[in-house]
Design a protein around this motif. Structure first.
Motif, PDB file in Angstrom:
ATOM      1  N   ALA A  25     -37.152  32.737  31.220  1.00 35.59           N
ATOM      2  CA  ALA A  25     -37.335  32.220  32.576  1.00 35.59           C
ATOM      3  C   ALA A  25     -36.555  33.008  33.622  1.00 35.59           C
ATOM      4  CB  ALA A  25     -36.923  30.751  32.631  1.00 35.59           C
ATOM      5  N   ALA A  26     -35.745  33.963  33.206  1.00 34.61           N
ATOM      6  CA  ALA A  26     -34.884  34.695  34.137  1.00 34.61           C
ATOM      7  C   ALA A  26     -35.637  35.384  35.281  1.00 34.61           C
ATOM      8  CB  ALA A  26     -34.028  35.694  33.373  1.00 34.61           C
ATOM      9  N   PRO A  27     -36.773  36.042  35.043  1.00 38.22           N
ATOM     10  CA  PRO A  27     -37.405  36.743  36.166  1.00 38.22           C
ATOM     11  C   PRO A  27     -38.245  35.854  37.097  1.00 38.22           C
ATOM     12  CG  PRO A  27     -38.609  37.209  34.162  1.00 38.22           C
ATOM     13  CD  PRO A  27     -37.407  36.402  33.779  1.00 38.22           C
ATOM     14  N   LYS A  29     -39.301  32.934  39.903  1.00 42.16           N
ATOM     15  CA  LYS A  29     -38.716  32.467  41.157  1.00 42.16           C
ATOM     16  C   LYS A  29     -37.903  31.212  40.887  1.00 42.16           C
ATOM     17  CE  LYS A  29     -42.404  34.262  44.036  1.00 42.16           C
ATOM     18  NZ  LYS A  29     -43.491  33.940  44.958  1.00 42.16           N
ATOM     19  N   SER A  30     -36.950  30.949  41.756  1.00 42.26           N
ATOM     20  CA  SER A  30     -36.008  29.856  41.489  1.00 42.26           C
ATOM     21  C   SER A  30     -36.695  28.497  41.408  1.00 42.26           C
ATOM     22  CB  SER A  30     -34.907  29.827  42.545  1.00 42.26           C
ATOM     23  OG  SER A  30     -35.436  29.505  43.814  1.00 42.26           O
ATOM     24  N   ALA A  31     -37.749  28.278  42.179  1.00 42.52           N
ATOM     25  CA  ALA A  31     -38.442  26.985  42.152  1.00 42.52           C
ATOM     26  C   ALA A  31     -39.032  26.710  40.775  1.00 42.52           C
ATOM     27  CB  ALA A  31     -39.545  26.955  43.205  1.00 42.52           C
ATOM     28  N   SER A  32     -39.516  27.726  40.128  1.00 40.15           N
ATOM     29  CA  SER A  32     -40.090  27.569  38.794  1.00 40.15           C
ATOM     30  C   SER A  32     -39.024  27.661  37.711  1.00 40.15           C
ATOM     31  CB  SER A  32     -41.154  28.637  38.570  1.00 40.15           C
ATOM     32  OG  SER A  32     -41.668  28.550  37.278  1.00 40.15           O
ATOM     33  N   ARG A  37     -36.008  25.689  33.049  1.00 39.24           N
ATOM     34  CA  ARG A  37     -34.757  25.636  32.289  1.00 39.24           C
ATOM     35  C   ARG A  37     -34.292  24.200  32.069  1.00 39.24           C
ATOM     36  NH1 ARG A  37     -31.195  30.843  34.345  1.00 39.24           N
ATOM     37  NH2 ARG A  37     -32.311  32.342  33.053  1.00 39.24           N
ATOM     38  N   PHE A  38     -34.506  23.333  33.047  1.00 34.50           N
ATOM     39  CA  PHE A  38     -34.148  21.927  32.876  1.00 34.50           C
ATOM     40  C   PHE A  38     -34.977  21.302  31.755  1.00 34.50           C
ATOM     41  CE2 PHE A  38     -34.558  17.416  34.456  1.00 34.50           C
ATOM     42  CZ  PHE A  38     -33.290  17.029  34.051  1.00 34.50           C
ATOM     43  N   GLY A  39     -36.265  21.590  31.738  1.00 39.17           N
ATOM     44  CA  GLY A  39     -37.128  21.095  30.664  1.00 39.17           C
ATOM     45  C   GLY A  39     -36.723  21.660  29.314  1.00 39.17           C
ATOM     46  N   ALA A  40     -36.315  22.932  29.278  1.00 30.48           N
ATOM     47  CA  ALA A  40     -35.886  23.543  28.019  1.00 30.48           C
ATOM     48  C   ALA A  40     -34.614  22.875  27.500  1.00 30.48           C
ATOM     49  CB  ALA A  40     -35.663  25.041  28.216  1.00 30.48           C
ATOM     50  N   VAL A  41     -33.692  22.564  28.391  1.00 33.61           N
ATOM     51  CA  VAL A  41     -32.457  21.896  27.970  1.00 33.61           C
ATOM     52  C   VAL A  41     -32.761  20.496  27.449  1.00 33.61           C
ATOM     53  CG1 VAL A  41     -30.306  20.905  28.853  1.00 33.61           C
ATOM     54  CG2 VAL A  41     -30.913  23.237  29.413  1.00 33.61           C
ATOM     55  N   LEU A  42     -33.667  19.781  28.107  1.00 31.07           N
ATOM     56  CA  LEU A  42     -34.026  18.445  27.642  1.00 31.07           C
ATOM     57  C   LEU A  42     -34.709  18.490  26.280  1.00 31.07           C
ATOM     58  CD1 LEU A  42     -35.298  16.884  30.977  1.00 31.07           C
ATOM     59  CD2 LEU A  42     -33.214  16.301  29.749  1.00 31.07           C
ATOM     60  N   LEU A  43     -35.549  19.481  26.064  1.00 36.56           N
ATOM     61  CA  LEU A  43     -36.204  19.600  24.767  1.00 36.56           C
ATOM     62  C   LEU A  43     -35.229  20.066  23.688  1.00 36.56           C
ATOM     63  CD1 LEU A  43     -39.694  20.981  25.796  1.00 36.56           C
ATOM     64  CD2 LEU A  43     -39.067  18.668  25.106  1.00 36.56           C
ATOM     65  N   ARG A 168     -43.796  32.172  29.074  1.00 34.22           N
ATOM     66  CA  ARG A 168     -44.320  33.536  28.987  1.00 34.22           C
ATOM     67  C   ARG A 168     -44.681  34.058  30.365  1.00 34.22           C
ATOM     68  NH1 ARG A 168     -49.223  34.631  26.842  1.00 34.22           N
ATOM     69  NH2 ARG A 168     -48.670  36.803  26.782  1.00 34.22           N
ATOM     70  N   ARG A 169     -44.515  35.348  30.533  1.00 31.08           N
ATOM     71  CA  ARG A 169     -44.998  35.981  31.761  1.00 31.08           C
ATOM     72  C   ARG A 169     -46.492  36.148  31.638  1.00 31.08           C
ATOM     73  NH1 ARG A 169     -41.160  40.224  34.431  1.00 31.08           N
ATOM     74  NH2 ARG A 169     -42.917  40.052  35.809  1.00 31.08           N
ATOM     75  N   GLN A 170     -47.201  35.891  32.696  1.00 32.26           N
ATOM     76  CA  GLN A 170     -48.649  36.015  32.683  1.00 32.26           C
ATOM     77  C   GLN A 170     -49.047  37.454  32.936  1.00 32.26           C
ATOM     78  OE1 GLN A 170     -50.516  33.417  31.810  1.00 32.26           O
ATOM     79  NE2 GLN A 170     -48.591  32.328  31.598  1.00 32.26           N
ATOM     80  N   LEU A 171     -50.103  37.877  32.281  1.00 27.10           N
ATOM     81  CA  LEU A 171     -50.607  39.225  32.497  1.00 27.10           C
ATOM     82  C   LEU A 171     -51.179  39.327  33.891  1.00 27.10           C
ATOM     83  CD1 LEU A 171     -52.412  39.776  29.101  1.00 27.10           C
ATOM     84  CD2 LEU A 171     -50.192  40.646  29.803  1.00 27.10           C
TER      85      LEU A 171
END
Length: 185
Positions: A25-27, A29-32, A37-43, A168-171
């Motif tokens: 998720a690093a690259p 935008k901050s809104a996404s 990352r919050f969802g990843a931590v919860l999971l 994932r980054r989208q093509l």
């Protein structure tokens, strides 16, 4: 629910997927990125509670909030991000549904936000023509159904697939004529 090696393997896979999603998720935008990352931590917390044997109860609380967070992330990434007030209301509503499900024991209260978030992710993916996002929404919906049926390992694996698909980054779509094809005269 009895704990077995399949549940342990699925919980470890979800925990690993949460770590990978955090890194991928690093690259963004901050809104996404923040919602993903919050969802990843919860999971990741859900996977740890499954290892500890508290996965059934923790799923009522963590699953709606994580799916709502992933839906907000996909909206910010593939469509138009929600305003702060609307995003806060969505997270509060999913948290309230999870708490109500925990207090009342009615599982469907916790799964309604999961189904709604899955449909939002599917719609945002269709809007952006991102097939992986659509499949991730379907995987999150399947995780909710597997949770309803008591298939904990299946739900964890579907959650891992949905989380990795959304991180994932989208093509990029090609704008050249070579990829689009040429018009027939």
């Amino acid at each position: 629910m009895a704990f077995d090696s399949l549940n342990l393997a699925a919980a470890l896979i979800l925990f690993g997927a949460s770590i990978v999603a955090w890194l991928l998720a690093a690259p963004f935008k901050s809104a996404s990125r923040l919602y993903l990352r919050f969802g990843a931590v919860l999971l990741a917390a859900l996977s740890v509670t499954c290892i500890a044997g508290l996965g059934d109860i923790a799923a009522l609380f963590l699953l709606p909030l994580a799916c709502a967070s992933l839906a907000l992330s996909s909206l910010a990434r593939f469509a138009q991000p929600l305003r702060d007030f609307a995003a806060t209301l969505a997270l509060i509503a999913s948290l309230a549904c999870g708490l109500a499900a925990m207090l009342s024991g009615i599982w469907i209260l916790a799964l309604m936000p999961v189904a709604l978030a899955s449909l939002v992710i599917i719609a945002a993916g269709v809007n952006s023509m991102a097939l992986v996002a659509v499949l991730s929404g379907v995987a999150l919906f399947a995780a909710g159904l597997a949770t309803l049926q008591g298939a904990q390992a299946g739900a964890l694996l579907f959650l891992a697939a949905g989380l990795l698909g959304l991180s994932r980054r989208q093509l990029l779509r090609s704008t050249s004529k070579a990829w689009r094809g040429t018009a027939v005269p």
